[in-house]
Write an enzyme that holds these catalytic residues in place. Structure first.
Site, PDB file in Angstrom:
ATOM      1  N   GLU A  47       0.868  -1.197   0.000  1.00 56.09           N
ATOM      2  CA  GLU A  47       0.000   0.000   0.000  1.00 56.09           C
ATOM      3  C   GLU A  47       0.904   1.247   0.000  1.00 56.09           C
ATOM      4  O   GLU A  47       1.942   1.262   0.669  1.00 56.09           O
ATOM      5  CB  GLU A  47      -0.844  -0.009   1.285  1.00 56.09           C
ATOM      6  CG  GLU A  47      -1.697   1.235   1.498  1.00 56.09           C
ATOM      7  CD  GLU A  47      -2.303   1.318   2.915  1.00 56.09           C
ATOM      8  OE1 GLU A  47      -1.661   0.836   3.880  1.00 56.09           O
ATOM      9  OE2 GLU A  47      -3.401   1.862   3.039  1.00 56.09           O
ATOM     10  N   ASN A 107      -6.938   6.137  -2.107  1.00 55.75           N
ATOM     11  CA  ASN A 107      -5.854   5.212  -1.756  1.00 55.75           C
ATOM     12  C   ASN A 107      -6.063   4.003  -2.669  1.00 55.75           C
ATOM     13  O   ASN A 107      -7.009   3.230  -2.484  1.00 55.75           O
ATOM     14  CB  ASN A 107      -5.968   4.845  -0.267  1.00 55.75           C
ATOM     15  CG  ASN A 107      -4.794   4.033   0.216  1.00 55.75           C
ATOM     16  OD1 ASN A 107      -4.074   3.437  -0.568  1.00 55.75           O
ATOM     17  ND2 ASN A 107      -4.621   3.986   1.530  1.00 55.75           N
ATOM     18  N   LYS A 124      -9.398   1.979  -2.110  1.00 58.76           N
ATOM     19  CA  LYS A 124      -9.658   1.523  -0.732  1.00 58.76           C
ATOM     20  C   LYS A 124     -10.995   2.024  -0.202  1.00 58.76           C
ATOM     21  O   LYS A 124     -11.260   3.242  -0.215  1.00 58.76           O
ATOM     22  CB  LYS A 124      -8.512   2.010   0.169  1.00 58.76           C
ATOM     23  CG  LYS A 124      -8.557   1.516   1.606  1.00 58.76           C
ATOM     24  CD  LYS A 124      -7.288   1.993   2.311  1.00 58.76           C
ATOM     25  CE  LYS A 124      -7.153   1.500   3.738  1.00 58.76           C
ATOM     26  NZ  LYS A 124      -5.875   1.943   4.343  1.00 58.76           N
ATOM     27  N   GLU A 143      -6.202   9.143   7.292  1.00 59.64           N
ATOM     28  CA  GLU A 143      -6.712   8.669   5.993  1.00 59.64           C
ATOM     29  C   GLU A 143      -8.078   9.253   5.662  1.00 59.64           C
ATOM     30  O   GLU A 143      -8.382   9.530   4.508  1.00 59.64           O
ATOM     31  CB  GLU A 143      -6.776   7.139   5.975  1.00 59.64           C
ATOM     32  CG  GLU A 143      -5.418   6.505   5.851  1.00 59.64           C
ATOM     33  CD  GLU A 143      -5.510   5.045   5.456  1.00 59.64           C
ATOM     34  OE1 GLU A 143      -6.040   4.734   4.387  1.00 59.64           O
ATOM     35  OE2 GLU A 143      -5.042   4.209   6.249  1.00 59.64           O
ATOM     36  N   CYS A 169      -4.989  -2.796   3.020  1.00 60.01           N
ATOM     37  CA  CYS A 169      -4.729  -2.661   4.456  1.00 60.01           C
ATOM     38  C   CYS A 169      -5.963  -2.858   5.336  1.00 60.01           C
ATOM     39  O   CYS A 169      -6.376  -3.979   5.576  1.00 60.01           O
ATOM     40  CB  CYS A 169      -4.052  -1.329   4.749  1.00 60.01           C
ATOM     41  SG  CYS A 169      -3.307  -1.350   6.403  1.00 60.01           S
ATOM     42  N   ASN A 194       0.183  -0.873   5.552  1.00 58.94           N
ATOM     43  CA  ASN A 194       1.095  -0.078   6.395  1.00 58.94           C
ATOM     44  C   ASN A 194       0.438  -0.072   7.768  1.00 58.94           C
ATOM     45  O   ASN A 194      -0.492   0.703   8.010  1.00 58.94           O
ATOM     46  CB  ASN A 194       1.172   1.373   5.919  1.00 58.94           C
ATOM     47  CG  ASN A 194       1.980   1.584   4.654  1.00 58.94           C
ATOM     48  OD1 ASN A 194       3.056   2.160   4.671  1.00 58.94           O
ATOM     49  ND2 ASN A 194       1.438   1.155   3.529  1.00 58.94           N
TER      50      ASN A 194
END
Ligand code: CDT
Length: 314
Positions: A47, A107, A124, A143, A169, A194
């Site tokens: 990621e 993302n 994502k 995020e 993730c 991550n």
């Protein structure tokens, strides 16, 4: 083996704020080259593979963060990776921050085939963290400030000999992620992550617990959907923030068949048979025979819990 695939996971060691895209892409190319030397058909990168994990940094003006995003793919910095993949005949999956021509931030992960063509994109969906600076946390995880929730669903592509899907993730912690792909017959789910080694809100959570939750989520997703899972970490110490490694490849029985040993750039390879997904899909997880969707309504009509004593106040 009836449908063999040589699968590589390329874990990234830490990427610092000052590291250039070019230097980082050179590291990814080196790992792709090593995977190709081992006969890999496909390499799974992590990621936000091109930069440091920037959502731990706060900017009052979010436009200041645009420097961490890619406006096109491939671009000048990533072209060497695409060129090498084509030359060596290896597919790959790569995560990065995407800034669209309309100004939207995601993302994102892309799936690239052995000819260097982008055949799939995932954005994502489960964005963890918060959208404002939170002084109560030991460190930030912004995020929700910098990305929009993905708008492409959980697609699966038939490419490179199998049914392939991606997630990113935090998505791995949600059974819905895997089931949506399971319902499209997914045989390989590719994931980059991550994950900080510490819980910013609960100092008592141990590193071992956090690693356990990683394995638990990945192994459950694989087993319950009878699919291979390949998970690639970015790990090590990024500007004082440690992230754990344990990148791994998991069988459709939910067993770990390969795992990285360290926290630096590292490639692991496994020769798998995609037909090993068939047994689970035709027996205990034969969805067509066993699922009871008449009882699953709240999964898509309700977000938070409704507690029988009304204590949820909804
Ligand atoms: N990158 C990412 O999604 N990390 C999250 C950390 C959660 S802590 C807010 C994860 O689920 O691993």
């Amino acid at each position: 083996m009836t449908r063999p695939l040589i699968l590589a996971v390329a874990q990234s060691g830490a990427v610092q704020l000052s590291d250039s895209r070019q230097a980082n892409v050179a590291r990814l190319c080196k790992m792709l080259d090593e995977a190709a030397d081992n006969g890999a058909d496909i390499v799974v990168f992590t990621e936000i593979a091109l930069t440091t994990f920037f959502p731990r940094h706060y900017a009052e003006d979010r436009a200041e963060m645009d420097e961490w995003f890619e406006r096109e793919m491939p671009n000048a910095a990533t072209k060497p990776l695409f060129d090498m993949a084509k030359r060596r005949g290896v597919g790959f999956c790569l995560g990065y921050g995407e800034l669209t021509p309309e100004g939207q931030h995601f993302n994102t992960s892309i799936l690239v085939d052995k000819s260097g063509n982008i055949v799939g994109k995932y954005r994502k969906i489960h964005l963890p963290g918060h959208d404002e600076f939170d002084p109560s946390r030991k460190f930030q995880h912004l995020e929700k400030r910098y990305f929009l929730p993905g708008n492409l669903g959980f697609p699966v592509w038939n490419t490179m000999g199998g049914n392939m899907g991606m997630c990113i993730c935090n998505d791995r912690r949600w059974p819905e992620t895997f089931r949506l792909m399971g319902l499209q017959g997914v045989e390989l789910v590719m994931i980059g992550y991550n994950t900080p080694s510490e819980n910013s809100q609960d100092a008592s959570e141990t590193l071992e617990q956090r690693k356990f939750h990683n394995r638990l989520s990945l192994q459950a997703g694989a087993y319950q959907n009878s699919t291979f899972v390949a998970a690639s970490a970015k790990s090590g110490n990024e500007d004082g923030h440690h992230m754990f490694a344990e990148s791994c490849i998991i069988s459709p029985a939910g067993e770990i068949i390969a795992m990285t040993k360290g926290e630096d750039d590292e490639v692991i390879v496994a020769e798998i048979d995609l037909d090993d997904t068939k047994f689970g899909k035709s027996t205990v997880f034969d969805f067509a025979r066993h699922r009871r969707i008449e009882h699953y309504g709240p999964i898509t009509t309700q977000v938070g819990p409704r507690i029988p004593d009304g204590s949820d106040n909804t």
